[in-house]
Design a protein around this motif. Structure first.
Motif, short mmCIF file in Angstrom:
data_model
loop_
_atom_site.label_atom_id
_atom_site.label_comp_id
_atom_site.label_asym_id
_atom_site.label_seq_id
_atom_site.Cartn_x
_atom_site.Cartn_y
_atom_site.Cartn_z
N HIS A 61 0.83 -1.20 0.00
CA HIS A 61 0.00 0.00 0.00
C HIS A 61 0.87 1.25 0.00
CE1 HIS A 61 0.56 1.65 4.06
NE2 HIS A 61 0.71 0.39 4.45
N TYR A 70 -0.47 -3.26 7.64
CA TYR A 70 -1.73 -3.64 8.27
C TYR A 70 -2.10 -5.05 7.86
CZ TYR A 70 -3.87 -1.93 3.89
OH TYR A 70 -4.20 -1.71 2.58
N HIS A 94 -8.39 1.09 2.35
CA HIS A 94 -7.33 0.11 2.53
C HIS A 94 -7.33 -0.97 1.44
CE1 HIS A 94 -7.27 1.90 6.56
NE2 HIS A 94 -6.00 1.52 6.56
#
Length: 98
Positions: free
Chosen positions: A25, A34, A85
């Protein structure tokens, strides 16, 4: 432990690395990774989504250079209730050590 740290576990790290289908990301979150669960249809798999820049820095610290990079737009990661996300594609790299 970063993903590049695994190469330090051997006294002779590989000269060439090919990484494909790597979920990364580029969120402005301080470079934090994450975790999520991804449905593959028959099961839910845990995924660690790494921050793009720190992920690659782990390899450059070990002496690897990026020779080539690509995106895999056919592979994506939809994260329910957290669309910011979600990933529109995965990354691939060819790395070579000095």
């Amino acid at each position: 432990m970063s993903r590049g740290d695994g190469c330090t576990l051997t006294s002779h790290p590989p000269r060439h690395l090919i990484l494909n289908l790597t979920p990364l990301h580029v969120l402005d979150n301080g470079g934090q990774d994450y975790f999520t669960l991804q449905s593959i249809g028959t099961a839910f798999c845990p995924y660690r989504i790494a921050a793009y820049a720190p992920f690659l820095e782990g390899f450059t610290r070990l002496g690897y250079q990026i020779v080539d990079r690509w995106q895999n737009p056919d592979k994506h990661c939809h994260i329910a209730f957290e669309p910011e996300h979600s990933l529109d594609g995965y990354h691939g790299f060819y790395l070579r050590r000095g």
